[in-house]
Design a protein around this motif. Sequence first.
Motif, short mmCIF file in Angstrom:
data_model
loop_
_atom_site.label_atom_id
_atom_site.label_comp_id
_atom_site.label_asym_id
_atom_site.label_seq_id
_atom_site.Cartn_x
_atom_site.Cartn_y
_atom_site.Cartn_z
N MET A 1 58.77 49.95 14.29
CA MET A 1 57.54 50.27 14.92
C MET A 1 57.73 50.46 16.41
N ILE A 2 57.12 51.51 16.95
CA ILE A 2 57.22 51.79 18.38
C ILE A 2 56.09 51.07 19.09
N SER A 3 56.46 50.28 20.05
CA SER A 3 55.43 49.55 20.79
C SER A 3 55.00 50.36 22.01
N ASN A 4 53.74 50.28 22.33
CA ASN A 4 53.16 50.98 23.46
C ASN A 4 53.47 50.19 24.73
N PRO A 5 54.17 50.81 25.72
CA PRO A 5 54.50 50.07 26.94
C PRO A 5 53.26 49.70 27.74
N LEU A 6 52.19 50.51 27.67
CA LEU A 6 50.96 50.18 28.40
C LEU A 6 50.29 48.95 27.81
N ALA A 7 50.32 48.84 26.51
CA ALA A 7 49.69 47.70 25.86
C ALA A 7 50.42 46.42 26.18
N LYS A 8 51.73 46.53 26.33
CA LYS A 8 52.53 45.35 26.61
C LYS A 8 52.26 44.81 28.01
N HIS A 9 52.06 45.73 28.99
CA HIS A 9 51.86 45.32 30.37
C HIS A 9 50.42 45.54 30.81
N LYS A 10 49.49 45.52 29.86
CA LYS A 10 48.08 45.78 30.13
C LYS A 10 47.52 44.81 31.15
N LEU A 11 47.81 43.57 31.03
CA LEU A 11 47.28 42.57 31.92
C LEU A 11 47.85 42.74 33.34
N THR A 12 49.12 43.04 33.43
CA THR A 12 49.75 43.23 34.74
C THR A 12 49.18 44.46 35.44
N ILE A 13 48.98 45.53 34.70
CA ILE A 13 48.41 46.76 35.27
C ILE A 13 46.99 46.50 35.72
N LEU A 14 46.22 45.77 34.94
CA LEU A 14 44.84 45.46 35.30
C LEU A 14 44.79 44.64 36.58
N TYR A 15 45.66 43.64 36.71
CA TYR A 15 45.72 42.87 37.96
C TYR A 15 46.14 43.76 39.13
N GLY A 16 47.10 44.63 38.94
CA GLY A 16 47.57 45.52 40.01
C GLY A 16 46.48 46.46 40.49
N VAL A 17 45.76 47.06 39.55
CA VAL A 17 44.68 47.99 39.90
C VAL A 17 43.56 47.24 40.61
N SER A 18 43.20 46.05 40.11
CA SER A 18 42.13 45.28 40.76
C SER A 18 42.55 44.85 42.16
N LEU A 19 43.82 44.48 42.37
CA LEU A 19 44.29 44.12 43.71
C LEU A 19 44.28 45.34 44.63
N ALA A 20 44.64 46.50 44.13
CA ALA A 20 44.62 47.72 44.93
C ALA A 20 43.20 48.06 45.35
N LEU A 21 42.24 47.92 44.40
CA LEU A 21 40.84 48.18 44.74
C LEU A 21 40.33 47.18 45.76
N LEU A 22 40.70 45.93 45.61
CA LEU A 22 40.29 44.89 46.56
C LEU A 22 40.88 45.17 47.95
N LEU A 23 42.15 45.57 47.98
CA LEU A 23 42.79 45.91 49.25
C LEU A 23 42.11 47.12 49.89
N PHE A 24 41.79 48.13 49.08
CA PHE A 24 41.10 49.31 49.59
C PHE A 24 39.74 48.92 50.16
N LEU A 25 39.00 48.04 49.44
CA LEU A 25 37.69 47.59 49.91
C LEU A 25 37.80 46.82 51.21
N LEU A 26 38.81 45.96 51.34
CA LEU A 26 38.99 45.20 52.58
C LEU A 26 39.35 46.11 53.75
N LYS A 27 40.23 47.07 53.54
CA LYS A 27 40.60 48.01 54.60
C LYS A 27 39.40 48.86 55.02
N TRP A 28 38.59 49.25 54.03
CA TRP A 28 37.40 50.06 54.35
C TRP A 28 36.42 49.24 55.17
N LEU A 29 36.23 47.99 54.81
CA LEU A 29 35.34 47.11 55.57
C LEU A 29 35.89 46.84 56.97
#
Length: 155
Positions: A1-29
Motif C-alpha cells: 500500500m502506498i501511503s500519502n506523504p501529506l497524510a503522514k505529516h498533516k499535523l506538522t503542515i497544519l502547525y507550520g501553516v498556522s505559524l506562518a499565518l500568525l507571523l504574517f498577522l504579527l508583521k502586518w500589525l
Amino acid sequence: MISNPLAKHKLTILYGVSLALLLFLLKWLELKLIIVNHAYEAYMGAIAIFFTTLGIWLALKLTKPKTVVVEKPVYINNGPEFTINQTELDKLGLSKRELEVLQLMAEGLSNQEISERLFVSLNTIKTHSAKVFEKMEVKRRTQAVEMAKRLCIIP
C-alpha cells in the motif's frame, strides 16, 4: 500500500501553516503600528520625494538649451578690382563725405578716429553718420556696413 506523504505529516503542515499565518498577522500589525506611530514622518517623506522629483524634472525642462540657427549670406568679392556700384550710390543719395565716413566705419574706426583722420570735429562725424543711417534706413554701424558691402558701395 502506498501511503500519502501529506497524510503522514498533516499535523506538522497544519502547525507550520498556522505559524506562518500568525507571523504574517504579527508583521502586518507591526507595520500598521509603525505607520500609525510614524505617520507624520511617512507623509513628510512622501512629500519630500514628490517635490524632489518635481524639482529635478522642472530643472531639466528649464535648463534645456534652445538652439537657434541663424543663416546669413556672406558676400565675397572675387574680382581683382573693386568698382563702386554708382547706380545704387545715386539711389541712396550719399555724398562723397558720407561715403568716406562709411568706408572708415567699415575699417572699424571709431567716430573719434574718423574725425581725426578727416580733420573735422566729432560732431560733424556724428552728423554724417546719422545721415548715412537715415539714407540707408539702418540703425547701427554694422547694418550700414553690411548693406553697403551687399550693394557694392564699399569694398
